[in-house]
Design a protein around this motif. Sequence first.
Motif, PDB file in Angstrom:
ATOM      1  N   ARG A  43       4.812 -10.286   3.951  1.00  0.00           N
ATOM      2  CA  ARG A  43       4.336  -9.537   2.791  1.00  0.00           C
ATOM      3  C   ARG A  43       5.316  -8.432   2.407  1.00  0.00           C
ATOM      4  O   ARG A  43       5.576  -8.204   1.228  1.00  0.00           O
ATOM      5  CB  ARG A  43       2.962  -8.937   3.069  1.00  0.00           C
ATOM      6  N   MET A  44       5.879  -7.751   3.404  1.00  0.00           N
ATOM      7  CA  MET A  44       6.852  -6.694   3.128  1.00  0.00           C
ATOM      8  C   MET A  44       8.069  -7.275   2.408  1.00  0.00           C
ATOM      9  O   MET A  44       8.560  -6.703   1.427  1.00  0.00           O
ATOM     10  CB  MET A  44       7.271  -6.013   4.434  1.00  0.00           C
ATOM     11  N   ILE A  45       8.545  -8.425   2.869  1.00  0.00           N
ATOM     12  CA  ILE A  45       9.687  -9.073   2.232  1.00  0.00           C
ATOM     13  C   ILE A  45       9.330  -9.469   0.804  1.00  0.00           C
ATOM     14  O   ILE A  45      10.112  -9.244  -0.128  1.00  0.00           O
ATOM     15  CB  ILE A  45      10.148 -10.282   3.063  1.00  0.00           C
ATOM     16  N   ALA A  46       8.145 -10.033   0.608  1.00  0.00           N
ATOM     17  CA  ALA A  46       7.705 -10.423  -0.737  1.00  0.00           C
ATOM     18  C   ALA A  46       7.649  -9.213  -1.663  1.00  0.00           C
ATOM     19  O   ALA A  46       8.071  -9.287  -2.826  1.00  0.00           O
ATOM     20  CB  ALA A  46       6.341 -11.107  -0.671  1.00  0.00           C
ATOM     21  N   ASN A  47       7.167  -8.078  -1.152  1.00  0.00           N
ATOM     22  CA  ASN A  47       7.104  -6.860  -1.969  1.00  0.00           C
ATOM     23  C   ASN A  47       8.498  -6.334  -2.312  1.00  0.00           C
ATOM     24  O   ASN A  47       8.708  -5.811  -3.404  1.00  0.00           O
ATOM     25  CB  ASN A  47       6.270  -5.783  -1.271  1.00  0.00           C
ATOM     26  N   GLN A  48       9.439  -6.467  -1.386  1.00  0.00           N
ATOM     27  CA  GLN A  48      10.811  -6.045  -1.673  1.00  0.00           C
ATOM     28  C   GLN A  48      11.449  -6.954  -2.724  1.00  0.00           C
ATOM     29  O   GLN A  48      12.164  -6.483  -3.617  1.00  0.00           O
ATOM     30  CB  GLN A  48      11.641  -6.009  -0.392  1.00  0.00           C
ATOM     31  N   VAL A  49      11.199  -8.254  -2.618  1.00  0.00           N
ATOM     32  CA  VAL A  49      11.687  -9.198  -3.633  1.00  0.00           C
ATOM     33  C   VAL A  49      11.100  -8.827  -4.989  1.00  0.00           C
ATOM     34  O   VAL A  49      11.822  -8.762  -5.991  1.00  0.00           O
ATOM     35  CB  VAL A  49      11.328 -10.653  -3.239  1.00  0.00           C
ATOM     36  N   LEU A  50       9.805  -8.567  -5.021  1.00  0.00           N
ATOM     37  CA  LEU A  50       9.117  -8.174  -6.247  1.00  0.00           C
ATOM     38  C   LEU A  50       9.764  -6.932  -6.860  1.00  0.00           C
ATOM     39  O   LEU A  50      10.068  -6.903  -8.054  1.00  0.00           O
ATOM     40  CB  LEU A  50       7.639  -7.917  -5.932  1.00  0.00           C
ATOM     41  N   ALA A  51      10.024  -5.919  -6.042  1.00  0.00           N
ATOM     42  CA  ALA A  51      10.607  -4.661  -6.537  1.00  0.00           C
ATOM     43  C   ALA A  51      11.998  -4.895  -7.125  1.00  0.00           C
ATOM     44  O   ALA A  51      12.309  -4.388  -8.212  1.00  0.00           O
ATOM     45  CB  ALA A  51      10.667  -3.635  -5.405  1.00  0.00           C
ATOM     46  N   VAL A  52      12.831  -5.654  -6.434  1.00  0.00           N
ATOM     47  CA  VAL A  52      14.194  -5.903  -6.927  1.00  0.00           C
ATOM     48  C   VAL A  52      14.150  -6.719  -8.212  1.00  0.00           C
ATOM     49  O   VAL A  52      14.862  -6.421  -9.178  1.00  0.00           O
ATOM     50  CB  VAL A  52      15.065  -6.592  -5.847  1.00  0.00           C
ATOM     51  N   GLN A  53      13.310  -7.749  -8.238  1.00  0.00           N
ATOM     52  CA  GLN A  53      13.226  -8.587  -9.436  1.00  0.00           C
ATOM     53  C   GLN A  53      12.748  -7.778 -10.642  1.00  0.00           C
ATOM     54  O   GLN A  53      13.265  -7.944 -11.745  1.00  0.00           O
ATOM     55  CB  GLN A  53      12.316  -9.799  -9.193  1.00  0.00           C
ATOM     56  N   ASN A  54      11.777  -6.895 -10.442  1.00  0.00           N
ATOM     57  CA  ASN A  54      11.327  -6.038 -11.538  1.00  0.00           C
ATOM     58  C   ASN A  54      12.445  -5.111 -11.990  1.00  0.00           C
ATOM     59  O   ASN A  54      12.608  -4.852 -13.179  1.00  0.00           O
ATOM     60  CB  ASN A  54      10.092  -5.237 -11.135  1.00  0.00           C
ATOM     61  N   MET A  55      13.248  -4.640 -11.039  1.00  0.00           N
ATOM     62  CA  MET A  55      14.345  -3.722 -11.349  1.00  0.00           C
ATOM     63  C   MET A  55      15.456  -4.412 -12.146  1.00  0.00           C
ATOM     64  O   MET A  55      16.092  -3.793 -12.988  1.00  0.00           O
ATOM     65  CB  MET A  55      14.901  -3.148 -10.034  1.00  0.00           C
ATOM     66  N   ILE A  56      15.689  -5.694 -11.883  1.00  0.00           N
ATOM     67  CA  ILE A  56      16.808  -6.385 -12.555  1.00  0.00           C
ATOM     68  C   ILE A  56      16.359  -7.177 -13.787  1.00  0.00           C
ATOM     69  O   ILE A  56      17.133  -7.976 -14.326  1.00  0.00           O
ATOM     70  CB  ILE A  56      17.577  -7.300 -11.573  1.00  0.00           C
ATOM     71  N   GLY A  57      15.133  -6.957 -14.234  1.00  0.00           N
ATOM     72  CA  GLY A  57      14.704  -7.550 -15.489  1.00  0.00           C
ATOM     73  C   GLY A  57      13.961  -8.864 -15.391  1.00  0.00           C
ATOM     74  O   GLY A  57      13.897  -9.611 -16.368  1.00  0.00           O
ATOM     75  N   TYR A  58      13.408  -9.158 -14.239  1.00  0.00           N
ATOM     76  CA  TYR A  58      12.558 -10.336 -14.068  1.00  0.00           C
ATOM     77  C   TYR A  58      11.165  -9.852 -13.691  1.00  0.00           C
ATOM     78  O   TYR A  58      10.847  -9.724 -12.505  1.00  0.00           O
ATOM     79  CB  TYR A  58      13.110 -11.269 -12.988  1.00  0.00           C
ATOM     80  N   PRO A  59      10.330  -9.538 -14.711  1.00  0.00           N
ATOM     81  CA  PRO A  59       8.986  -9.006 -14.429  1.00  0.00           C
ATOM     82  C   PRO A  59       8.226  -9.927 -13.478  1.00  0.00           C
ATOM     83  O   PRO A  59       8.038 -11.109 -13.757  1.00  0.00           O
ATOM     84  CB  PRO A  59       8.318  -8.966 -15.801  1.00  0.00           C
ATOM     85  N   THR A  60       7.819  -9.357 -12.356  1.00  0.00           N
ATOM     86  CA  THR A  60       7.233 -10.152 -11.280  1.00  0.00           C
ATOM     87  C   THR A  60       5.942  -9.519 -10.787  1.00  0.00           C
ATOM     88  O   THR A  60       5.842  -8.298 -10.692  1.00  0.00           O
ATOM     89  CB  THR A  60       8.233 -10.268 -10.103  1.00  0.00           C
TER      90      THR A  60
END
Length: 176
Positions: A43-60
């Motif tokens: 879950r922690m990894i999934a949340n980090q992926v989510l944060a980075v994707q939102n930061m780089i313009g892929y709303p997740t």
Amino acid sequence: MLKDFKPVLGILLRFIIIYLVLLFAYQFYLNSFEEIGLDPLSRMIANQVLAVQNMIGYPTQLYDDVKGGQAWFYVNGEYVTRMVEGCNAISVMILFVAFIFAFYKGKKTFVFSLLGLILLYVMNVLRIIGLNIVMVDYKQYGKISHDYIFPAVIYGTVVAGWLIWIKFFSLKHENS
């Protein structure tokens, strides 16, 4: 004759013991979270992926499937991939650490293992982000990316780490 193989057998035995101990410890960890769905590390990894994707313009967004033991990545309005326990690369990290400690060389073994684990963790997060981007923008390459390209990235990192450990640390003479 067996005397000639003693060093190799020692390394092999250390590898097997370390691998099995870490594998059983990890399985014990996973068993303690069966009822809540995805384990906390995944879950922690999934949340980090989510944060980075939102930061780089892929709303997740993440959607939990507790019964299925997974979380779905909802990117740009569609479900593209799912995060399951196997996506956290812990089994790959266990393999990496067991190999490094099989060729134990004192304190530097711990330092190299820690640095290798950090690198593998970062590579894994980037791997999941990359797969999500492929599934959004280049869906036709999704299967080959998931089955071959991205596993090659994570396993390639492991093999490169092993080769560096053997060449520059494990087999290097102490006097040189």
